[in-house]
Design a protein around this motif. Structure first.
Motif, short mmCIF file in Angstrom:
data_model
loop_
_atom_site.label_atom_id
_atom_site.label_comp_id
_atom_site.label_asym_id
_atom_site.label_seq_id
_atom_site.Cartn_x
_atom_site.Cartn_y
_atom_site.Cartn_z
N THR A 29 5.46 1.61 8.55
CA THR A 29 6.26 1.91 7.28
C THR A 29 6.02 0.89 6.43
OG1 THR A 29 8.12 0.86 7.98
CG2 THR A 29 7.94 3.08 8.78
N SER A 30 6.27 1.49 4.97
CA SER A 30 5.97 0.40 4.01
C SER A 30 6.54 1.04 2.58
CB SER A 30 4.63 -0.08 3.79
OG SER A 30 4.59 -0.89 2.68
N GLY A 31 7.19 0.27 1.78
CA GLY A 31 7.45 0.74 0.49
C GLY A 31 6.37 0.97 -0.60
N ILE A 32 5.31 0.28 -0.05
CA ILE A 32 4.29 0.20 -1.21
C ILE A 32 3.19 1.36 -0.50
CG2 ILE A 32 2.16 -0.95 -1.94
CD1 ILE A 32 3.65 -3.65 -1.22
N LYS A 33 2.82 2.45 -1.74
CA LYS A 33 1.98 3.49 -1.13
C LYS A 33 0.84 3.63 -2.25
CE LYS A 33 4.75 6.76 -3.90
NZ LYS A 33 5.52 7.95 -4.06
N THR A 34 0.15 4.65 -1.86
CA THR A 34 -1.03 5.10 -2.86
C THR A 34 -1.18 6.41 -3.15
OG1 THR A 34 -3.18 4.92 -3.67
CG2 THR A 34 -3.03 4.87 -1.23
N GLU A 35 -1.40 7.13 -4.44
CA GLU A 35 -1.49 8.58 -4.18
C GLU A 35 -3.08 9.02 -4.53
OE1 GLU A 35 0.89 10.59 -4.09
OE2 GLU A 35 2.52 9.06 -4.20
N SER A 36 -3.76 7.71 -4.30
CA SER A 36 -5.39 8.01 -4.33
C SER A 36 -5.75 8.33 -2.92
CB SER A 36 -5.96 6.94 -5.00
OG SER A 36 -7.46 6.63 -4.49
N THR A 37 -6.83 9.19 -2.81
CA THR A 37 -7.29 9.80 -1.72
C THR A 37 -8.39 8.67 -1.07
OG1 THR A 37 -9.07 10.96 -2.90
CG2 THR A 37 -7.13 12.18 -2.08
N ILE A 63 7.25 2.75 16.18
CA ILE A 63 7.56 2.77 14.67
C ILE A 63 7.64 1.17 14.40
CG2 ILE A 63 9.08 3.52 12.99
CD1 ILE A 63 10.12 5.54 15.13
N VAL A 64 6.64 0.68 13.36
CA VAL A 64 6.70 -0.47 13.18
C VAL A 64 7.28 -0.66 11.55
CG1 VAL A 64 5.23 -2.53 12.46
CG2 VAL A 64 4.53 -0.79 14.21
N LEU A 65 8.52 -1.45 11.50
CA LEU A 65 9.23 -1.54 10.36
C LEU A 65 8.70 -2.75 9.48
CD1 LEU A 65 12.47 -0.16 11.61
CD2 LEU A 65 11.23 1.14 10.02
N GLY A 66 8.46 -2.72 8.47
CA GLY A 66 7.99 -4.08 7.62
C GLY A 66 9.24 -4.89 7.33
N ASN A 74 -1.55 -5.89 5.37
CA ASN A 74 -2.67 -4.92 5.33
C ASN A 74 -3.35 -4.71 6.73
OD1 ASN A 74 -2.35 -3.78 2.67
ND2 ASN A 74 -3.97 -5.10 1.89
N ASP A 75 -3.47 -6.02 7.42
CA ASP A 75 -3.89 -6.04 8.79
C ASP A 75 -2.93 -5.18 9.83
OD1 ASP A 75 -6.16 -7.52 7.91
OD2 ASP A 75 -5.29 -9.54 8.41
N GLU A 76 -1.77 -5.36 9.71
CA GLU A 76 -0.74 -4.81 10.39
C GLU A 76 -0.89 -3.32 10.19
OE1 GLU A 76 2.54 -8.69 10.69
OE2 GLU A 76 2.43 -7.10 9.11
N LEU A 77 -0.90 -3.02 8.85
CA LEU A 77 -0.97 -1.53 8.72
C LEU A 77 -2.13 -0.88 9.24
CD1 LEU A 77 0.29 -0.77 5.13
CD2 LEU A 77 1.07 0.27 7.25
N VAL A 97 15.38 -2.81 5.96
CA VAL A 97 14.95 -2.30 7.23
C VAL A 97 15.95 -1.47 7.92
CG1 VAL A 97 15.49 -4.26 8.58
CG2 VAL A 97 13.51 -2.89 9.06
N SER A 98 17.22 -1.68 7.76
CA SER A 98 18.09 -0.89 8.64
C SER A 98 18.31 0.47 8.11
CB SER A 98 19.71 -1.65 8.54
OG SER A 98 19.98 -1.65 7.41
N GLY A 99 18.14 0.70 6.44
CA GLY A 99 18.34 1.78 5.78
C GLY A 99 17.22 2.59 6.14
N ALA A 100 15.78 2.10 6.25
CA ALA A 100 14.65 2.76 6.54
C ALA A 100 14.58 3.38 8.01
CB ALA A 100 13.51 1.95 6.26
N ALA A 101 15.24 2.49 8.75
CA ALA A 101 15.09 2.98 10.04
C ALA A 101 16.12 4.02 10.51
CB ALA A 101 15.60 1.87 11.07
N GLY A 102 17.13 3.95 9.78
CA GLY A 102 18.25 5.06 9.70
C GLY A 102 17.74 6.55 9.22
#
Length: 189
Positions: A29-37, A63-66, A74-77, A97-102
Motif C-alpha cells: 500500500t502507498s499514498g503515492i500512485k501513478t495514472e500512467s500505464t 498486506i504491507v502497510l507503509g 520502491n524496492d519494497e513495492l 497507517v491505522s486509518g489505511a489498515a481500517g
C-alpha cells in the motif's frame, strides 16, 4: 482487547523479505500512485478491487502497510504482487497507517467468499519470476530494461492468480526457451 491470541502468534522479523516467506500473495500500500500505464511500480487497484481479488484466493495473503513518514520504498513495492492505493484528499493525500489498515480490512470484511482457487506459493512464484528475468538476460534483452520488464511480468502474472499447476507449466515453457537458445548457440558454432 480480543486480539491476545493473534498477538501471541506474532513473530518479529528484520526484513520484508523475511516477513513474506510462506505467503502466496503480497500486497503493498502507498499514498503515492501513478495514472500512467508505464509506471508499472505504482499502477494501483482500489481497496474494493483488492478485496474482490483476494476473495478468490485459497492461501495466505500478506498486506504491507507503509511507514507513516515516507511509505514503502520502491524496492519494497517491487516485492509486492499487487499495489493498493486509497484515494484521499488532494490537500493531505497520505493516510495514517491505522486509518489505511481500517479501510482495507473493512473492504475485506464486505466481500463474500465464493469458490476459492489455490494459488502458487510465493517461493515457487518467485522462482518463475527469476527464471523470466534470467531468460531476458540470456536472450540479450537490453540490460537497462530488465528490472522494469521483470516487475511488469510479476504484476501481470500476479493479477492472474495462477495455480501451482499453471506455475509449473510456465516454468517448463521458460526452461524450453533457454534450451532453444542454447541449441541455437551450438548450431552457430
Amino acid at each position: 482487547m480480543k486480539g491476545k491470541e493473534i498477538l501471541s502468534r506474532m513473530k518479529m522479523v528484520n526484513t520484508l523479505e523475511e516477513a513474506i516467506v510462506g505467503l502466496n500473495v503480497v500486497v503493498g500500500t502507498s499514498g503515492i500512485k501513478t495514472e500512467s500505464t508505464k509506471g508499472v511500480l505504482r499502477n494501483y487497484i482500489t481497496p474494493a478491487e483488492f478485496s474482490k481479488e483476494m476473495s478468490k484466493i485459497k492461501g495466505s495473503v500478506g498486506i504491507v502497510l507503509g511507514r507513516e513518514d515516507n511509505g514503502l520504498t520502491n524496492d519494497e513495492l517491487s516485492l509486492c504482487d499487487f499495489f493498493v492505493h486509497i484515494d484521499s484528499s488532494d490537500e493531505y493525500p497520505i493516510l495514517n497507517v491505522s486509518g489505511a489498515a481500517g479501510i482495507i480490512f473493512y473492504e475485506l470484511s464486505k466481500t463474500r467468499k465464493g469458490r476459492r482457487k489455490e494459488v502458487t506459493r510465493r517461493e515457487d512464484f518467485d522462482l518463475l519470476v527469476d527464471r523470466f528475468r534470467k531468460n531476458l538476460e540470456n536472450i540479450g534483452y537490453p540490460p537497462h530494461r530488465i528490472a522494469k520488464t521483470t516487475l511488469l511480468f510479476r504484476r501481470v502474472i500476479s493479477r492472474a492468480l495462477i495455480s501451482p499447476y499453471e506455475n509449473r507449466v510456465l516454468m517448463g515453457a521458460l526452461d524450453c526457451s533457454r534450451l532453444v537458445e542454447s541449441q541455437r548457440g551450438l548450431r552457430q558454432k
